[in-house]
Design a protein around this motif. Structure first.
Motif, PDB file in Angstrom:
ATOM      1  N   PRO A   1      -4.279   8.388   7.348  1.00 15.02           N
ATOM      2  CA  PRO A   1      -4.647   8.418   5.928  1.00 15.02           C
ATOM      3  C   PRO A   1      -3.710   9.318   5.130  1.00 15.02           C
ATOM      4  O   PRO A   1      -3.076  10.201   5.678  1.00 15.02           O
ATOM      5  CB  PRO A   1      -6.055   9.013   5.950  1.00 15.02           C
ATOM      6  CG  PRO A   1      -6.102   9.837   7.180  1.00 15.02           C
ATOM      7  CD  PRO A   1      -5.218   9.141   8.178  1.00 15.02           C
TER       8      PRO A   1
ATOM      9  N   GLN B   1       1.776   5.792   8.082  1.00 16.44           N
ATOM     10  CA  GLN B   1       0.783   6.317   7.152  1.00 16.44           C
ATOM     11  C   GLN B   1       0.352   5.196   6.220  1.00 16.44           C
ATOM     12  O   GLN B   1       1.032   4.182   6.094  1.00 16.44           O
ATOM     13  CB  GLN B   1       1.370   7.475   6.356  1.00 16.44           C
ATOM     14  CG  GLN B   1       2.546   7.041   5.500  1.00 16.44           C
ATOM     15  CD  GLN B   1       3.268   8.206   4.896  1.00 16.44           C
ATOM     16  OE1 GLN B   1       3.108   9.333   5.329  1.00 16.44           O
ATOM     17  NE2 GLN B   1       4.065   7.924   3.888  1.00 16.44           N
ATOM     18  N   ASP B   2      -0.736   5.414   5.557  1.00 17.51           N
ATOM     19  CA  ASP B   2      -1.286   4.351   4.728  1.00 17.51           C
ATOM     20  C   ASP B   2      -0.582   4.310   3.378  1.00 17.51           C
ATOM     21  O   ASP B   2      -1.162   4.650   2.339  1.00 17.51           O
ATOM     22  CB  ASP B   2      -2.790   4.553   4.561  1.00 17.51           C
ATOM     23  CG  ASP B   2      -3.464   3.243   4.175  1.00 17.51           C
ATOM     24  OD1 ASP B   2      -2.748   2.325   3.729  1.00 17.51           O
ATOM     25  OD2 ASP B   2      -4.691   3.146   4.329  1.00 17.51           O
ATOM     26  N   ASP B   3       0.656   3.862   3.423  1.00 22.46           N
ATOM     27  CA  ASP B   3       1.467   3.815   2.208  1.00 22.46           C
ATOM     28  C   ASP B   3       0.845   2.901   1.162  1.00 22.46           C
ATOM     29  O   ASP B   3       0.885   3.186  -0.032  1.00 22.46           O
ATOM     30  CB  ASP B   3       2.880   3.318   2.546  1.00 22.46           C
ATOM     31  CG  ASP B   3       3.690   4.360   3.298  1.00 22.46           C
ATOM     32  OD1 ASP B   3       3.948   5.416   2.716  1.00 22.46           O
ATOM     33  OD2 ASP B   3       4.033   4.114   4.465  1.00 22.46           O
ATOM     34  N   HIS B   4       0.282   1.800   1.620  1.00 22.06           N
ATOM     35  CA  HIS B   4      -0.283   0.826   0.700  1.00 22.06           C
ATOM     36  C   HIS B   4      -1.415   1.449  -0.111  1.00 22.06           C
ATOM     37  O   HIS B   4      -1.462   1.374  -1.342  1.00 22.06           O
ATOM     38  CB  HIS B   4      -0.784  -0.388   1.493  1.00 22.06           C
ATOM     39  CG  HIS B   4      -1.193  -1.529   0.627  1.00 22.06           C
ATOM     40  ND1 HIS B   4      -2.431  -1.605   0.048  1.00 22.06           N
ATOM     41  CD2 HIS B   4      -0.502  -2.630   0.220  1.00 22.06           C
ATOM     42  CE1 HIS B   4      -2.501  -2.708  -0.670  1.00 22.06           C
ATOM     43  NE2 HIS B   4      -1.351  -3.349  -0.577  1.00 22.06           N
ATOM     44  N   ARG B   5      -2.309   2.112   0.614  1.00 17.90           N
ATOM     45  CA  ARG B   5      -3.461   2.717  -0.043  1.00 17.90           C
ATOM     46  C   ARG B   5      -3.041   3.857  -0.973  1.00 17.90           C
ATOM     47  O   ARG B   5      -3.564   4.014  -2.075  1.00 17.90           O
ATOM     48  CB  ARG B   5      -4.421   3.223   1.043  1.00 17.90           C
ATOM     49  CG  ARG B   5      -5.505   4.170   0.582  1.00 17.90           C
ATOM     50  CD  ARG B   5      -6.583   4.309   1.648  1.00 17.90           C
ATOM     51  NE  ARG B   5      -7.723   3.505   1.263  1.00 17.90           N
ATOM     52  CZ  ARG B   5      -8.717   3.986   0.497  1.00 17.90           C
ATOM     53  NH1 ARG B   5      -8.673   5.231   0.066  1.00 17.90           N
ATOM     54  NH2 ARG B   5      -9.724   3.225   0.169  1.00 17.90           N
TER      55      ARG B   5
ATOM     56  N   GLU C   1       5.801  -1.202   1.478  1.00 22.56           N
ATOM     57  CA  GLU C   1       4.348  -1.070   1.393  1.00 22.56           C
ATOM     58  C   GLU C   1       3.930  -0.413   0.085  1.00 22.56           C
ATOM     59  O   GLU C   1       2.955  -0.806  -0.553  1.00 22.56           O
ATOM     60  CB  GLU C   1       3.826  -0.222   2.563  1.00 22.56           C
ATOM     61  CG  GLU C   1       3.713  -0.973   3.870  1.00 22.56           C
ATOM     62  CD  GLU C   1       2.719  -2.105   3.779  1.00 22.56           C
ATOM     63  OE1 GLU C   1       1.519  -1.826   3.659  1.00 22.56           O
ATOM     64  OE2 GLU C   1       3.154  -3.274   3.803  1.00 22.56           O
TER      65      GLU C   1
ATOM     66  N   VAL D   1      -2.584   3.927  11.782  1.00 24.96           N
ATOM     67  CA  VAL D   1      -2.289   4.182  10.376  1.00 24.96           C
ATOM     68  C   VAL D   1      -3.023   5.447   9.937  1.00 24.96           C
ATOM     69  O   VAL D   1      -4.251   5.482   9.917  1.00 24.96           O
ATOM     70  CB  VAL D   1      -2.718   2.999   9.495  1.00 24.96           C
ATOM     71  CG1 VAL D   1      -2.386   3.287   8.045  1.00 24.96           C
ATOM     72  CG2 VAL D   1      -2.018   1.727   9.947  1.00 24.96           C
TER      73      VAL D   1
ATOM     74  N   SER E   1       1.119  13.098   2.730  1.00 26.19           N
ATOM     75  CA  SER E   1       0.876  12.545   4.054  1.00 26.19           C
ATOM     76  C   SER E   1       1.133  13.673   5.047  1.00 26.19           C
ATOM     77  O   SER E   1       1.738  14.677   4.714  1.00 26.19           O
ATOM     78  CB  SER E   1       1.814  11.398   4.322  1.00 26.19           C
ATOM     79  OG  SER E   1       3.137  11.880   4.361  1.00 26.19           O
TER      80      SER E   1
END
Lengths: 347, 347
Positions: free
Chosen positions: A338, A178-182, A213, A336, A308
DNA sequence: TCCAATGACTTTAACCTTAAAGTAAGGTGG
DNA sequence: CCACCTTACTTTAAGGTTAAAGTCATTGGA
């Protein structure tokens, strides 16, 4: 065995075989097999219909074991679990991954085999032999080098493999995460917008990719806005360990503007500590979580967090794994998914 | 195939068979089979050792599918799930039951098959045929008559059966449940001892045996002590539904002395509503839960509740099921596991 | 008109294990 | 010293399915 005897068999619990269906349809078992496996060019339209009717009438279902034995394919996806299975099943995130995986599997006539891998004998020959699945979907935990070793092992064996929530830059692995960074950036941006300048990030002692991340995402935003970020390790992220770590950090450094939980569990532990100390959230201090699960909504005040879709991750991982198995072409995609910001009263 | 070729096979992913082991040990496959299945009287001590060594050396594991096909036993326990599997996996209680079941199964060389049963086609012929397990462990939900129908069906088919958290008075069923009545009594006694006289019990709209037991247990204690008990139905027991139901009840009848949650989820919903309204717990109003799971500890204030051991229930159910399968004698025991009172700050 | 190709099946054998029946060597009692 | 029993194996066949090869009418083309 006559036709009526065969029909009768369906009522009892005796095994119904291709032979029984064949008898009713007036063909050979092989023809029934061909119908069942969609080898349409091998069977005439009328015969096909007759066979279908017989299958329906008897309620016949193929015998999975026999099929496996003959075809040398198990029609099973392995779900590799490092460490303890009960503990694994206790985590709402991982169980939803399993649910997603299990659903793609079922849709494609596959089943799922949950296989625990203990730390000691990790994936030795007997276990590997036991793990007779067509492919493996793995969620890993534990020390980085152990994870690496296991992955290398599986790659060398050329087992179709999909990793969940694990970054891995190898030619032959597909990863779903998953987009942990975002997500972390969104949280941090929100906090900065609310005026927070001194942040405290709660992380478990154990190091794993998704958490890194999140830290990176938070750090980036802090750097960009000239905010400070202290990272606090909360042991095994249990309630007690987290409260102790937060208490110590606060006592040493004073209250920050915001406590950024690496996950909801740690955030809720912090919330509870603050409530006990009479510190008002969000007035005195803002608190955020990550990876929302159902019970985050029960927090008082409800958590600002990131949701998530664990189910979707399991589903995508399974779909990718099935594609790999069916085509034989090893996917190397890094999928990845969202995440979405969840507003709340805690920040 | 020579010995060294066979040994080599273990490194690759090719299937290792009894024949390979037999070759290495210098016996026939049948002898290896006898060793593996503990038919000691059939094999001499020295040979047995040689075979064991060969098995070990090669890392041989029996081929489950072949075994099943030949022996007509699946070595699998079915876990029957009414309704949605993802939802089932989302519940910490049921997943721990699965974990327990899965562990007994593994210890006895059995596996677990999770089988969802949708409401519509419930357990028709095809599904039954598909459900090729040696026995079934069922946790049921949904309307009482549907549950009954399913149970009757399974009993008629003489499938070894163990019911979890379901009271059922039939000659051939074994049930495993927890002492809901006693747990509820303990909670109620505690509240009475604290001086509570007007109680409000939160239950979900759907009726099921365990909840009825909790209500009975609470009611008994109230009756004995001349305390009043109002029962509030909280719809699907979601956060929103529960808060709405509690708000309505409080507005209509005024604050009781205690809110008795039928489970922790509803209790935490109540806690949150009360916090929002500025009602102090436990000073203005006491709140208790039931069937504690990990996250109950995160409640502020922490819940007075009852802890049951879902893992143990699954384990016991599996053990009983295995006994039934192995002996062929249908157990009719009603196993009631103890629960324990969990102190906290909410009452 | 005859051969080849095609379509629609059927036959055979194998996947790996195990229950049941078979065998051969060694021991025991009469 | 021979019938009879053990002990310690081996041989055979079967369990339900399917890949591959085989069969046998048709049909189309030369």
């Amino acid at each position: 065995m006559t036709k009526s005897e065969t029909v009768n068999k369906a009522q009892r619990r005796g095994t119904l075989t291709l032979k029984d269906v064949a008898l009713v349809a007036g063909v050979t078992p092989m023809t029934v097999s061909n119908v069942l496996n969609g080898r349409d060019s091998q069977v005439g339209a009328k015969t096909r219909e007759r066979v279908r009717a017989a299958i329906e009438q008897l309620g016949y279902r193929p015998h999975a074991a026999a099929r496996q034995l003959r075809s040398q394919r198990t029609n099973a996806l392995g779900m590799l679990v490092l460490d303890d299975v009960p503990q694994f099943l206790n985590d709402p995130f991982t169980t939803q991954v399993v649910a997603g995986l299990s659903n793609v599997a079922t849709e494609n006539d596959y089943s799922v085999v949950l296989q625990g891998v203990r730390s000691d004998n990790m994936l030795d020959a007997p276990l590997l032999a036991q793990l007779r699945t067509d492919g493996v979907c793995a969620i890993l935990s534990g020390p980085r080098d152990r994870r690496r070793a296991l992955i290398e092992r599986l790659i060398n064996l050329r087992v179709p493999l999909v990793l969940v929530q694990e970054a891995y830059d190898h030619a032959d692995v597909c990863t779903v995460r998953q987009d942990d960074h975002r997500g972390a950036s969104q949280i941090a941006e929100y906090l900065v917008a609310q005026g927070a300048r001194r942040m405290m990030f709660l992380r478990p002692a154990e190091r794993w990719p998704a958490m890194s991340e999140r830290i990176r995402g938070t750090q980036n935003v802090c750097d960009r806005h000239g905010a400070s970020l202290t990272i606090v390790a909360c042991g095994d992220e249990s309630l007690a360990a987290t409260q102790a770590a937060v208490a110590e950090a606060i006592d040493a450094e004073g209250l920050p503007d915001a406590i950024v939980g690496g996950n909801d569990r740690m955030a809720m532990a912090a919330l509870k500590l603050l409530a006990q100390r009479g510190i008002k959230v969000p007035d005195d201090l803002r608190v955020t979580g990550f990876n929302s699960f159902d019970f985050a909504a029960y927090a008082v005040p409800s958590l600002v967090t990131v949701r998530s879709d664990a189910y979707a991750m399991g589903y995508r991982a399974g779909a990718e794994l099935l594609r790999t198995i069916e085509t034989g072409a090893f996917s190397t995609r890094d999928i990845v998914l969202p995440v979405s910001f969840v507003p709340g009263q805690s920040a």
